[in-house]
Scaffold this motif. Structure first.
Motif, PDB file in Angstrom:
ATOM      1  N   UNK B  35       0.917  -1.213  -0.116  1.00 37.65           N
ATOM      2  CA  UNK B  35      -0.043  -0.051  -0.236  1.00 37.65           C
ATOM      3  C   UNK B  35       0.951   1.251   0.103  1.00 37.65           C
ATOM      4  N   UNK B  57     -11.131   3.018   5.413  1.00 36.20           N
ATOM      5  CA  UNK B  57     -11.361   2.617   3.810  1.00 36.20           C
ATOM      6  C   UNK B  57     -12.167   3.863   3.038  1.00 36.20           C
ATOM      7  N   UNK B 147     -14.117  -6.027  10.373  1.00 36.74           N
ATOM      8  CA  UNK B 147     -13.130  -7.163  10.252  1.00 36.74           C
ATOM      9  C   UNK B 147     -11.964  -7.149  11.100  1.00 36.74           C
ATOM     10  N   UNK B 163     -16.825 -11.408  16.294  1.00 32.58           N
ATOM     11  CA  UNK B 163     -17.129 -11.947  14.962  1.00 32.58           C
ATOM     12  C   UNK B 163     -16.648 -10.896  14.004  1.00 32.58           C
ATOM     13  N   UNK B 167     -18.880 -10.877   4.548  1.00 30.41           N
ATOM     14  CA  UNK B 167     -19.823 -11.798   3.902  1.00 30.41           C
ATOM     15  C   UNK B 167     -19.420 -13.276   3.958  1.00 30.41           C
ATOM     16  N   UNK B 184      -8.422 -16.634   0.067  1.00 32.80           N
ATOM     17  CA  UNK B 184      -8.049 -15.260  -0.682  1.00 32.80           C
ATOM     18  C   UNK B 184      -9.371 -14.693  -1.288  1.00 32.80           C
ATOM     19  N   UNK B 186     -12.597 -13.298  -2.236  1.00 33.63           N
ATOM     20  CA  UNK B 186     -13.311 -11.720  -2.168  1.00 33.63           C
ATOM     21  C   UNK B 186     -14.306 -11.304  -1.209  1.00 33.63           C
ATOM     22  N   UNK B 187     -14.940 -12.503  -0.864  1.00 32.38           N
ATOM     23  CA  UNK B 187     -15.775 -12.251   0.287  1.00 32.38           C
ATOM     24  C   UNK B 187     -15.327 -12.017   1.591  1.00 32.38           C
ATOM     25  N   UNK B 189     -13.337  -9.701   1.952  1.00 37.61           N
ATOM     26  CA  UNK B 189     -13.076  -8.373   2.069  1.00 37.61           C
ATOM     27  C   UNK B 189     -14.174  -7.652   1.797  1.00 37.61           C
ATOM     28  N   UNK B 190     -15.402  -8.148   1.952  1.00 33.11           N
ATOM     29  CA  UNK B 190     -16.785  -7.619   1.891  1.00 33.11           C
ATOM     30  C   UNK B 190     -17.271  -7.291   3.246  1.00 33.11           C
ATOM     31  N   UNK B 191     -17.668  -6.411   3.516  1.00 37.86           N
ATOM     32  CA  UNK B 191     -18.051  -5.970   4.975  1.00 37.86           C
ATOM     33  C   UNK B 191     -19.542  -5.844   5.035  1.00 37.86           C
ATOM     34  N   UNK B 192     -20.123  -6.460   5.945  1.00 35.17           N
ATOM     35  CA  UNK B 192     -21.518  -6.208   5.995  1.00 35.17           C
ATOM     36  C   UNK B 192     -21.824  -5.270   6.931  1.00 35.17           C
ATOM     37  N   UNK B 193     -20.865  -4.700   7.946  1.00 31.02           N
ATOM     38  CA  UNK B 193     -20.939  -3.564   8.788  1.00 31.02           C
ATOM     39  C   UNK B 193     -19.793  -2.978   8.768  1.00 31.02           C
ATOM     40  N   UNK B 194     -19.671  -1.433   8.842  1.00 30.98           N
ATOM     41  CA  UNK B 194     -18.675  -0.561   8.973  1.00 30.98           C
ATOM     42  C   UNK B 194     -18.991   0.646   9.680  1.00 30.98           C
ATOM     43  N   UNK B 259       0.148  -7.458   2.352  1.00 35.51           N
ATOM     44  CA  UNK B 259      -0.657  -6.835   1.311  1.00 35.51           C
ATOM     45  C   UNK B 259      -1.236  -5.764   1.794  1.00 35.51           C
TER      46      UNK B 259
END
Lengths: 237, 284
Positions: B35, B57, B147, B163, B167, B184, B186-187, B189-194, B259
């Motif tokens: 990064x 993010x 996460x 927890x 996703x 690895x 992609x799910x 890195x998909x947040x359901x809450x932020x 990463x």
């Protein structure tokens, strides 16, 4: 713009644009894509948009969801993917411009899901009548219960996140006895279950007859002994 | 005579040894290897017992703004809680006042970040995770959104106290037979809450009683994407000072690819006997 093309055998039935977010697929009338076929579950699958990607999720359907012939639970969709639901095929397509950007290195970036109508965990789903959460409700864990085997009557439901047991005023469950400290043990509810932790060494806390060292996760029907009081732990409905 | 008797009474009452839980900590954040900027922010404060990890993010520098805003909002709220006796009596049926306060602090942070993202075009869509640990008396409150994780290392074992709101994690909770064969995915890195993405957010919170010798680890996903729970545990059990362990964990994550930004906070709990003055004045 991303879209799904509904086909039955080779016949194109309909185009669905994914411009306004995701889509739900199923036999029940509330879905965005309704498939009248007994092989299709009421709420069968859904497609969510996450950043520039589209994620297909099977909603624990009876007959499953397939992408290019492989049964999936969840999959990130690529241009040209064939989604099989019952006897219908849905072809996922991106515009030429999107295909080229999708080819570039997928950065391990965090994204936030923009869901199809109902995102589980985001909206109070109970308030949407007739619609299940897209991915089905998260199973509600039954509350733990302590039932007296001796030294008391009745039972205590472990509704608090941290339940204190002992002689002190602050104890949620009162346990008498000359040697009992103010807090003899605590039970904490954590993602991994209920854990009992004795607080001092003066009164032994035993689970199934064995003194607890440090802390211990409770299993259903464990017996807990604190001084003269014995409980059985179980899960309510 | 009377004074001597009363002095004995005071001593007698406190002959029983009294202890309180003390926490000390170390924290480290590192940009990683891939990064261009570090969007993680952390905060440690042993005095009030507050520890925060936030992983932001958003485009440009918005992720940094989001994570810093989360840290400052939570810190300010919890500072106020710690110095207000009235606030410390406000609990609900299910949770203690401290636990309720931690949840409120995250809800407040959500409103502040969300408002900022509405007001300024360049901040649109920014958000952050939040992992918060708060030691109040002898109770440890842990709460999270997103996460970033909190782990407990007790007696040679590691247990995740949070927890993930991803996703992938949600799929696995609903369907325990679900095979997470793709580390690895992609799910992941998909947040359901932020924090800050929507008008309101709910944190998950837990309470527990720390024991002497416990170590709590808080981290961003830059650590746990690179290291398994087992790797993390081994690195912690190697011992040394907390600072050394933080560096060891960050170095390991970078060696495995680095990463993402890596943030590690370690908290160690020790029981200390109350001093005579503390006993007499019951200051804790």
């Amino acid at each position: 713009m991303a879209r799904i093309i509904l086909k039955f055998k080779e016949l194109v039935l309909k185009n669905f644009s994914l411009q306004d977010g995701g889509k739900t697929i199923g036999r029940a009338p509330g879905n965005d894509v309704v498939l009248e076929n007994l092989l299709v579950s009421g709420h069968h699958a859904r497609i969510d948009q996450a950043g520039g990607d589209y994620i297909l999720t099977d909603l624990q359907s009876k007959n499953g969801t397939y992408v290019n012939g492989t049964r999936i639970t969840t999959a990130k969709l690529k241009h040209g993917d064939q989604i099989l639901v019952g006897k219908h095929t849905l072809v996922f397509e991106l515009d030429a411009a999107q295909v080229s950007t999708a080819d570039k290195d997928m950065v391990e970036a965090t994204m936030f899901v923009q869901s199809a109508g109902v995102a589980s965990g985001l909206l109070p789903v109970q308030t949407v009548p007739g619609v299940e959460t897209a991915a089905g409700p998260t199973p509600v864990e039954p509350p733990g219960i302590l039932s007296y085997l001796s030294g008391g009557k009745g039972e205590h439901e472990l509704t608090k996140k941290l339940v204190k047991m002992g002689k002190g005023e602050e104890a949620d469950i009162q346990i008498g006895g000359f040697l009992t400290p103010k807090v003899a043990a605590t039970i904490s509810k954590r993602p991994t279950g209920y854990h009992i932790t004795p607080m001092t060494g003066r009164v032994k806390v035993k689970v199934n007859g064995t003194p607890v060292e440090g802390s211990q996760r409770l299993e259903e029907f464990d017996t807990i002994e604190i001084g003269a009081v014995v409980f059985q732990f179980y899960f309510g409905n | 005579m009377a004074s001597a008797a009363s002095r004995f009474a005071i001593l007698g009452e406190h002959v029983r040894r009294e202890f309180f839980m003390k926490a000390f900590s170390a924290g480290l954040t590192n940009i990683g290897r891939k990064r261009d900027n570090n969007e993680d922010t952390f905060y440690v404060d042993d005095k009030i017992g507050l520890y925060i990890v936030a992983d932001g993010m958003g485009g440009h520098r918005a992720g940094e703004v989001a994570s810093r805003t989360v840290v400052s909002s939570v810190r300010d709220y919890m500072d106020a809680f710690s110095s207000s006796e009235a606030a410390q009596r406000l609990g609900t049926g299910e949770v203690s006042p401290a636990c309720a306060a931690v949840c409120h602090s995250i809800e407040l942070a959500n409103r502040v970040v969300h408002q900022l993202s509405q007001d300024q075009g360049s901040y649109k869509g920014m958000g952050s995770t939040a992992a918060v640990a708060f030691l109040h008396g002898d109770t440890l409150v842990t709460a999270n959104v997103g996460d970033s994780r909190i782990y407990l290392v007790r007696q040679g074992k590691i247990e995740q106290l949070t927890q993930d709101h991803t996703l992938l994690a949600e799929q696995m909770r609903k369907n325990p037979s679900f095979d997470p064969h793709f580390s690895t995915s992609p799910m992941k890195h998909i947040l359901m809450r932020a924090v800050g993405i929507q008008e309101s957010v709910q944190a998950d919170a837990y309470e527990m009683q720390p024991l002497s010798g416990d170590i709590v680890l808080m981290c961003s996903d830059g650590l746990t994407d690179m290291l398994s729970d087992h790797d993390v545990l081994q690195a912690i059990l190697q011992g040394g000072t907390l600072d050394e362990t933080c560096r060891r964990l960050v170095t390991l994550a970078n060696e495995r690819g680095g990463i993402d930004n890596i943030t590690v906070v370690l908290i160690q709990f020790e029981k200390e006997e109350k001093g005579l003055l503390q006993k007499l004045f019951r200051s804790r």
